[in-house]
Motif scaffolding. Structure first.
Motif, short mmCIF file in Angstrom:
data_model
loop_
_atom_site.label_atom_id
_atom_site.label_comp_id
_atom_site.label_asym_id
_atom_site.label_seq_id
_atom_site.Cartn_x
_atom_site.Cartn_y
_atom_site.Cartn_z
N PRO A 92 0.82 -1.23 0.00
CA PRO A 92 0.00 0.00 0.00
C PRO A 92 0.85 1.27 0.00
CG PRO A 92 -0.84 -1.58 1.60
CD PRO A 92 0.51 -2.08 1.15
N ALA A 93 1.97 1.26 0.73
CA ALA A 93 2.84 2.42 0.77
C ALA A 93 3.48 2.67 -0.59
CB ALA A 93 3.91 2.24 1.84
N ILE A 95 2.27 1.77 -3.55
CA ILE A 95 1.23 2.25 -4.46
C ILE A 95 0.99 3.74 -4.25
CG2 ILE A 95 -1.23 2.08 -5.01
CD1 ILE A 95 -0.98 -0.95 -4.31
N SER A 96 0.95 4.16 -2.98
CA SER A 96 0.75 5.58 -2.68
C SER A 96 1.89 6.43 -3.21
CB SER A 96 0.61 5.78 -1.17
OG SER A 96 -0.54 5.12 -0.68
N GLU A 97 3.12 5.94 -3.06
CA GLU A 97 4.26 6.72 -3.52
C GLU A 97 4.31 6.78 -5.04
OE1 GLU A 97 9.11 7.02 -3.00
OE2 GLU A 97 7.90 5.98 -1.51
N ALA A 99 1.84 6.84 -6.99
CA ALA A 99 0.78 7.73 -7.44
C ALA A 99 1.22 9.20 -7.48
CB ALA A 99 -0.44 7.59 -6.54
N VAL A 100 2.21 9.56 -6.65
CA VAL A 100 2.62 10.97 -6.58
C VAL A 100 4.05 11.17 -7.06
CG1 VAL A 100 1.03 11.45 -4.69
CG2 VAL A 100 3.35 10.71 -4.15
N ASP A 105 7.19 5.89 -10.75
CA ASP A 105 6.21 5.20 -11.57
C ASP A 105 6.85 4.71 -12.87
OD1 ASP A 105 3.70 4.28 -12.52
OD2 ASP A 105 3.44 6.13 -13.62
N TYR A 155 -3.80 -7.37 -1.17
CA TYR A 155 -3.55 -6.02 -0.68
C TYR A 155 -4.80 -5.13 -0.60
CZ TYR A 155 1.15 -7.51 -2.03
OH TYR A 155 2.32 -8.20 -2.17
#
Length: 201
Positions: A92-93, A95-97, A99-100, A105, A155
């Motif tokens: 999850p961490a 995926i969040s990183e 995204a920004v 990416d 997840y």
């Protein structure tokens, strides 16, 4: 040095968790400079991902002689690493990183996802050569059907994924890939065999 960095990363994630992990901690315990770590990994997230889930180079594919067997061998190998407590913390961490962080990416797409999709392309090509599939299937779609489902189960849905479920995922993915191949073969102008357009809304 690579092994030491990754082993230390795994140890620290077990001890303090991913959120509390820092590159400074890894460098100090591993006895290396931070610069040596950043030459290898673009961020803490990438370093932790490589350490716990997915090395940058995949092992050679297992040749079982069937589409289902090849998919099952692949998803079992991924499940072993993706289902660990450390991986469940990290995903999850990460995926969040992603995204920004466009740089992360792009790096993630060009290394890890590219390697995974190449493995699926090889499995599909082998199945076509054996006559199991009527024609080729976009490896990105095959990847989504199998590993996308596994990642979602682990997840997002937080399901207790066991080997029976992993086997069911492989069976479902094999059926889906076969259906896409049949559709594409009967309708060569259709969308089933075309690459996924990630730029569409």
């Amino acid at each position: 040095m690579d092994h030491k960095i990754l082993q230390t990363t795994r140890e620290l994630i077990d001890e303090v968790g991913y959120l509390a992990l820092t590159v400074d901690q890894v460098a100090a315990r591993a006895g290396v400079g931070k610069a040596a770590i950043y030459r290898r990994y673009a961020s803490k997230a990438e370093m932790a991902f490589v350490a716990t889930v997915h090395e940058q180079q995949l092992p050679p594919p297992v040749r079982t002689g069937s589409l289902h067997g090849d998919l099952l061998a692949l998803v079992r190998a991924f499940h072993v690493r993706m289902a660990t407590p450390a991986a469940r913390q990290l995903a999850p961490a990460l995926i969040s990183e992603i995204a920004v962080n466009p740089e992360l990416d792009t790096r993630f797409q060009d290394t890890f996802l590219a390697a995974e999709q190449a493995a699926f392309a090889d499995i599909v090509d082998q199945a076509v050569a054996r006559g199991e599939l009527a024609g080729p299937v976009d490896p990105a779609m095959a990847h989504l059907l199998l590993l996308g489902s596994l990642a979602s189960a682990l997840y997002v849905l937080n399901l207790p994924v066991d080997d029976a479920m992993v086997s069911d995922l492989a069976t479902a993915a094999a059926a889906g890939i076969s259906a896409l191949a049949d559709r594409h073969h009967s309708d060569p102008g259709g969308a089933a065999g075309k690459p996924v357009d990630r730029g569409a809304d």
